[in-house]
Design a protein around this motif. Structure first.
Motif, PDB file in Angstrom:
ATOM      1  N   PHE A   1      54.181   3.174 -12.914  1.00 52.28           N
ATOM      2  CA  PHE A   1      53.218   3.990 -13.646  1.00 52.28           C
ATOM      3  C   PHE A   1      52.857   5.133 -12.711  1.00 52.28           C
ATOM      4  O   PHE A   1      52.258   4.905 -11.655  1.00 52.28           O
ATOM      5  N   LEU A   2      53.215   6.363 -13.091  1.00 52.69           N
ATOM      6  CA  LEU A   2      53.107   7.508 -12.185  1.00 52.69           C
ATOM      7  C   LEU A   2      52.151   8.547 -12.751  1.00 52.69           C
ATOM      8  O   LEU A   2      52.377   9.081 -13.842  1.00 52.69           O
ATOM      9  N   ALA A   3      51.076   8.827 -11.997  1.00 52.36           N
ATOM     10  CA  ALA A   3      50.023   9.689 -12.518  1.00 52.36           C
ATOM     11  C   ALA A   3      49.901  11.021 -11.794  1.00 52.36           C
ATOM     12  O   ALA A   3      49.242  11.919 -12.273  1.00 52.36           O
ATOM     13  N   CYS A   4      50.495  11.169 -10.635  1.00 48.38           N
ATOM     14  CA  CYS A   4      50.344  12.407  -9.880  1.00 48.38           C
ATOM     15  C   CYS A   4      51.728  12.983  -9.613  1.00 48.38           C
ATOM     16  O   CYS A   4      52.735  12.424 -10.037  1.00 48.38           O
ATOM     17  N   ARG A   5      51.784  14.097  -8.901  1.00 47.95           N
ATOM     18  CA  ARG A   5      53.087  14.646  -8.525  1.00 47.95           C
ATOM     19  C   ARG A   5      53.779  13.678  -7.587  1.00 47.95           C
ATOM     20  O   ARG A   5      53.163  13.156  -6.668  1.00 47.95           O
ATOM     21  N   TRP A   6      55.059  13.468  -7.811  1.00 43.25           N
ATOM     22  CA  TRP A   6      55.801  12.487  -7.022  1.00 43.25           C
ATOM     23  C   TRP A   6      57.275  12.867  -6.979  1.00 43.25           C
ATOM     24  O   TRP A   6      57.770  13.623  -7.808  1.00 43.25           O
TER      25      TRP A   6
ATOM     26  N   ARG B   1      58.029   6.058 -20.855  1.00 48.11           N
ATOM     27  CA  ARG B   1      56.976   6.934 -21.387  1.00 48.11           C
ATOM     28  C   ARG B   1      56.944   8.208 -20.568  1.00 48.11           C
ATOM     29  O   ARG B   1      57.141   8.184 -19.347  1.00 48.11           O
ATOM     30  N   GLY B   2      56.698   9.328 -21.205  1.00 50.89           N
ATOM     31  CA  GLY B   2      56.526  10.588 -20.505  1.00 50.89           C
ATOM     32  C   GLY B   2      57.848  11.289 -20.220  1.00 50.89           C
ATOM     33  O   GLY B   2      58.819  11.151 -20.961  1.00 50.89           O
TER      34      GLY B   2
ATOM     35  N   LEU C   1      54.274  -1.112 -10.327  1.00 57.88           N
ATOM     36  CA  LEU C   1      54.046  -0.203  -9.209  1.00 57.88           C
ATOM     37  C   LEU C   1      53.221   0.957  -9.746  1.00 57.88           C
ATOM     38  O   LEU C   1      53.607   1.585 -10.733  1.00 57.88           O
ATOM     39  N   VAL C   2      52.062   1.223  -9.146  1.00 58.10           N
ATOM     40  CA  VAL C   2      51.175   2.273  -9.636  1.00 58.10           C
ATOM     41  C   VAL C   2      51.015   3.338  -8.568  1.00 58.10           C
ATOM     42  O   VAL C   2      50.633   3.048  -7.434  1.00 58.10           O
TER      43      VAL C   2
ATOM     44  N   GLN D   1      51.173   9.473 -16.525  1.00 54.30           N
ATOM     45  CA  GLN D   1      51.862  10.333 -17.474  1.00 54.30           C
ATOM     46  C   GLN D   1      53.304   9.883 -17.680  1.00 54.30           C
ATOM     47  O   GLN D   1      53.906  10.193 -18.689  1.00 54.30           O
ATOM     48  N   THR D   2      53.834   9.178 -16.687  1.00 51.29           N
ATOM     49  CA  THR D   2      55.236   8.743 -16.748  1.00 51.29           C
ATOM     50  C   THR D   2      55.318   7.266 -16.399  1.00 51.29           C
ATOM     51  O   THR D   2      54.638   6.795 -15.494  1.00 51.29           O
ATOM     52  N   GLU D   3      56.172   6.565 -17.134  1.00 49.47           N
ATOM     53  CA  GLU D   3      56.453   5.175 -16.819  1.00 49.47           C
ATOM     54  C   GLU D   3      57.965   5.026 -16.713  1.00 49.47           C
ATOM     55  O   GLU D   3      58.711   5.430 -17.605  1.00 49.47           O
ATOM     56  N   LEU D   4      58.417   4.479 -15.579  1.00 52.03           N
ATOM     57  CA  LEU D   4      59.840   4.269 -15.320  1.00 52.03           C
ATOM     58  C   LEU D   4      60.120   2.805 -15.041  1.00 52.03           C
ATOM     59  O   LEU D   4      59.350   2.153 -14.335  1.00 52.03           O
ATOM     60  N   LEU D   5      61.221   2.323 -15.556  1.00 54.32           N
ATOM     61  CA  LEU D   5      61.718   1.001 -15.223  1.00 54.32           C
ATOM     62  C   LEU D   5      63.007   1.229 -14.431  1.00 54.32           C
ATOM     63  O   LEU D   5      63.929   1.883 -14.930  1.00 54.32           O
ATOM     64  N   CYS D   6      63.052   0.730 -13.195  1.00 53.56           N
ATOM     65  CA  CYS D   6      64.183   0.976 -12.300  1.00 53.56           C
ATOM     66  C   CYS D   6      64.805  -0.349 -11.884  1.00 53.56           C
ATOM     67  O   CYS D   6      64.087  -1.286 -11.535  1.00 53.56           O
TER      68      CYS D   6
END
Length: 127
Positions: A22-27, A44-45, A101-102, A110-115
Motif C-alpha cells: 500500500f503506497l501513499a507517497c512518492r516512491w 489499485r491506482g 507492506l505500507v 494511492q497505489t496497491e501492488l502485489l509482487c
C-alpha cells in the motif's frame, strides 16, 4: 493426471508473494535481476515501470499485470521522476508489522501492488 498437471509436475513450479504494498507517497523501488520469474499486479491506482533496456517508462494502471519470465532487472515507481532505492533500502521504510507492506499511510494509499515470483525448479531457463 491431465496434461497441465503433468507439465507442472515435471518443471516443479513453485511460487510465492513477496509482499502486498500500500503506497501513499512518492516512491521508487529497484528490483535486481534474479533467476526467478517475477510479477507485479497493480491492484489499485497507477505506477510506472522502468525497464533498463527500453527508452521510455511504461505507465501501469489498475488491473495491469507485468511478468518477467527471466527475472530481468527493473524498477517500479510512483512517478517517472521519483527517486529509486534498491529493494532493501525501500523495505526499511515499511511499517514493521505482519500483513501488507505500507509506505506512508494505508488510509491514504494511492497505489496497491502485489509482487511475487515463480521458480521453475527443473527448468533453469524458464519457459
Amino acid at each position: 493426471m491431465d496434461a497441465l498437471s503433468s507439465v507442472l509436475d515435471i518443471i516443479a513450479m513453485k511460487g510465492g508473494v513477496y509482499f502486498n504494498c500500500f503506497l501513499a507517497c512518492r516512491w521508487g523501488m529497484e528490483v535486481q535481476g534474479k533467476q526467478l520469474a517475477e510479477f507485479h499486479i497493480v491492484s489499485r491506482g497507477q505506477c510506472w515501470l522502468r525497464m533498463y533496456d527500453r527508452a521510455a517508462d511504461l505507465q501501469l494502471q489498475t488491473g495491469d499485470i507485468v511478468f518477467f519470465p527471466h527475472g530481468h532487472a527493473h524498477a517500479m515507481l510512483s512517478h517517472p521522476d521519483s527517486t529509486i532505492q534498491n529493494a532493501t533500502a525501500f523495505l526499511k521504510h515499511a511499517m514493521p508489522e505482519f500483513g501488507p507492506l505500507v509506505i506512508g499511510s494505508a488510509e491514504e494509499a494511492q497505489t496497491e501492488l502485489l509482487c511475487g515470483y515463480f521458480d521453475f525448479q527443473n527448468c533453469p531457463n524458464h519457459l
